[in-house]
Design a protein around this motif. Structure first.
Motif, PDB file in Angstrom:
ATOM      1  N   LEU A  32      76.883  62.791  49.218  1.00 33.57           N
ATOM      2  CA  LEU A  32      77.107  63.690  50.356  1.00 33.57           C
ATOM      3  C   LEU A  32      77.278  62.921  51.659  1.00 33.57           C
ATOM      4  O   LEU A  32      78.093  63.287  52.507  1.00 33.57           O
ATOM      5  CB  LEU A  32      75.953  64.685  50.485  1.00 33.57           C
ATOM      6  N   LEU A  33      76.534  61.849  51.819  1.00 32.92           N
ATOM      7  CA  LEU A  33      76.670  61.018  53.011  1.00 32.92           C
ATOM      8  C   LEU A  33      78.026  60.319  53.030  1.00 32.92           C
ATOM      9  O   LEU A  33      78.695  60.252  54.063  1.00 32.92           O
ATOM     10  CB  LEU A  33      75.540  60.001  53.079  1.00 32.92           C
ATOM     11  N   GLY A  34      78.444  59.812  51.873  1.00 33.34           N
ATOM     12  CA  GLY A  34      79.763  59.186  51.772  1.00 33.34           C
ATOM     13  C   GLY A  34      80.877  60.162  52.103  1.00 33.34           C
ATOM     14  O   GLY A  34      81.844  59.817  52.791  1.00 33.34           O
ATOM     15  N   ALA A  35      80.727  61.399  51.636  1.00 34.60           N
ATOM     16  CA  ALA A  35      81.727  62.424  51.941  1.00 34.60           C
ATOM     17  C   ALA A  35      81.758  62.728  53.437  1.00 34.60           C
ATOM     18  O   ALA A  35      82.831  62.917  54.019  1.00 34.60           O
ATOM     19  CB  ALA A  35      81.435  63.693  51.137  1.00 34.60           C
ATOM     20  N   ALA A  36      80.590  62.756  54.068  1.00 34.77           N
ATOM     21  CA  ALA A  36      80.530  63.009  55.512  1.00 34.77           C
ATOM     22  C   ALA A  36      81.183  61.872  56.290  1.00 34.77           C
ATOM     23  O   ALA A  36      81.889  62.106  57.285  1.00 34.77           O
ATOM     24  CB  ALA A  36      79.079  63.198  55.953  1.00 34.77           C
ATOM     25  N   ILE A  37      80.970  60.645  55.834  1.00 34.86           N
ATOM     26  CA  ILE A  37      81.593  59.482  56.473  1.00 34.86           C
ATOM     27  C   ILE A  37      83.107  59.573  56.335  1.00 34.86           C
ATOM     28  O   ILE A  37      83.854  59.391  57.309  1.00 34.86           O
ATOM     29  CB  ILE A  37      81.046  58.174  55.872  1.00 34.86           C
ATOM     30  N   ASP A  38      83.573  59.868  55.129  1.00 37.65           N
ATOM     31  CA  ASP A  38      85.014  60.007  54.895  1.00 37.65           C
ATOM     32  C   ASP A  38      85.610  61.118  55.759  1.00 37.65           C
ATOM     33  O   ASP A  38      86.702  60.971  56.310  1.00 37.65           O
ATOM     34  CB  ASP A  38      85.298  60.274  53.421  1.00 37.65           C
ATOM     35  N   HIS A  39      84.890  62.218  55.891  1.00 42.03           N
ATOM     36  CA  HIS A  39      85.377  63.339  56.707  1.00 42.03           C
ATOM     37  C   HIS A  39      85.503  62.933  58.177  1.00 42.03           C
ATOM     38  O   HIS A  39      86.469  63.308  58.845  1.00 42.03           O
ATOM     39  CB  HIS A  39      84.451  64.551  56.571  1.00 42.03           C
ATOM     40  N   ALA A  40      84.531  62.147  58.660  1.00 49.10           N
ATOM     41  CA  ALA A  40      84.593  61.696  60.058  1.00 49.10           C
ATOM     42  C   ALA A  40      85.827  60.838  60.307  1.00 49.10           C
ATOM     43  O   ALA A  40      86.438  60.908  61.370  1.00 49.10           O
ATOM     44  CB  ALA A  40      83.320  60.924  60.417  1.00 49.10           C
ATOM     45  N   VAL A  41      86.216  60.053  59.301  1.00 51.60           N
ATOM     46  CA  VAL A  41      87.422  59.223  59.431  1.00 51.60           C
ATOM     47  C   VAL A  41      88.670  60.084  59.312  1.00 51.60           C
ATOM     48  O   VAL A  41      89.590  59.997  60.131  1.00 51.60           O
ATOM     49  CB  VAL A  41      87.423  58.092  58.379  1.00 51.60           C
ATOM     50  N   GLU A  42      88.696  60.952  58.296  1.00 54.18           N
ATOM     51  CA  GLU A  42      89.876  61.800  58.064  1.00 54.18           C
ATOM     52  C   GLU A  42      90.158  62.741  59.231  1.00 54.18           C
ATOM     53  O   GLU A  42      91.311  63.043  59.524  1.00 54.18           O
ATOM     54  CB  GLU A  42      89.692  62.602  56.776  1.00 54.18           C
ATOM     55  N   SER A  43      89.098  63.192  59.908  1.00 53.36           N
ATOM     56  CA  SER A  43      89.275  64.118  61.025  1.00 53.36           C
ATOM     57  C   SER A  43      89.722  63.405  62.299  1.00 53.36           C
ATOM     58  O   SER A  43      90.032  64.046  63.294  1.00 53.36           O
ATOM     59  CB  SER A  43      87.973  64.875  61.290  1.00 53.36           C
TER      60      SER A  43
END
Length: 70
Positions: A32-43
Protein backbone atom coordinates in the motif's frame (compact mmCIF):
# COMPACT_ATOMS: atom_id res chain seq x y z
CA UNK A 1 22.63 -8.09 -20.23
CA UNK A 2 23.39 -4.35 -19.98
CA UNK A 3 25.88 -2.89 -22.41
CA UNK A 4 29.28 -1.61 -21.28
CA UNK A 5 28.39 2.08 -21.82
CA UNK A 6 25.32 1.83 -19.62
CA UNK A 7 27.29 0.03 -16.92
CA UNK A 8 29.93 2.78 -16.99
CA UNK A 9 27.23 5.48 -16.76
CA UNK A 10 25.70 3.83 -13.71
CA UNK A 11 29.10 3.47 -12.07
CA UNK A 12 29.92 7.15 -12.69
CA UNK A 13 26.51 8.17 -11.35
CA UNK A 14 26.95 6.13 -8.17
CA UNK A 15 30.50 7.40 -7.70
CA UNK A 16 29.40 11.05 -8.02
CA UNK A 17 26.57 10.53 -5.55
CA UNK A 18 28.91 8.83 -3.10
CA UNK A 19 31.46 11.65 -3.44
CA UNK A 20 28.83 14.22 -2.52
CA UNK A 21 28.02 12.23 0.62
CA UNK A 22 24.89 10.37 -0.44
CA UNK A 23 24.31 6.79 0.63
CA UNK A 24 22.51 4.09 -1.30
CA UNK A 25 20.02 2.11 0.79
CA UNK A 26 17.70 -0.63 -0.37
CA UNK A 27 14.49 -1.05 1.58
CA UNK A 28 11.30 -3.07 1.25
CA UNK A 29 8.08 -1.12 1.58
CA UNK A 30 4.58 -2.50 2.14
CA UNK A 31 2.42 -2.76 -0.98
CA UNK A 32 0.00 0.00 0.00
CA UNK A 33 2.87 2.37 0.73
CA UNK A 34 4.50 1.53 -2.61
CA UNK A 35 1.21 2.22 -4.37
CA UNK A 36 0.93 5.58 -2.60
CA UNK A 37 4.47 6.47 -3.66
CA UNK A 38 3.72 5.50 -7.26
CA UNK A 39 0.51 7.56 -7.18
CA UNK A 40 2.42 10.62 -5.95
CA UNK A 41 4.74 10.30 -8.96
CA UNK A 42 1.98 9.51 -11.47
CA UNK A 43 -0.09 12.48 -10.31
CA UNK A 44 2.85 14.80 -10.93
CA UNK A 45 3.33 15.79 -7.31
CA UNK A 46 6.91 14.44 -7.44
CA UNK A 47 9.27 13.72 -10.34
CA UNK A 48 10.43 10.33 -9.09
CA UNK A 49 10.07 7.74 -6.35
CA UNK A 50 13.40 8.94 -5.00
CA UNK A 51 12.00 12.45 -4.61
CA UNK A 52 8.95 11.14 -2.72
CA UNK A 53 11.02 9.03 -0.37
CA UNK A 54 13.61 11.76 0.21
CA UNK A 55 10.85 14.26 0.99
CA UNK A 56 9.26 11.89 3.51
CA UNK A 57 12.58 11.11 5.18
CA UNK A 58 13.53 14.78 5.40
CA UNK A 59 10.15 15.61 6.92
CA UNK A 60 10.64 12.93 9.54
CA UNK A 61 14.34 13.16 10.34
CA UNK A 62 15.68 16.52 9.16
CA UNK A 63 13.07 18.91 10.48
CA UNK A 64 14.71 21.51 12.70
CA UNK A 65 12.31 22.09 15.59
CA UNK A 66 10.60 18.75 16.04
CA UNK A 67 8.99 18.00 19.37
CA UNK A 68 9.29 14.27 19.73
CA UNK A 69 8.06 12.49 22.81
CA UNK A 70 9.33 8.97 23.28
Amino acid sequence: MPDAKQTERVQRFRKSRKERGDREMNVWVPGLLGAAIDHAVESGRFKSRQDVITHALEAMFAEKDRNVVT
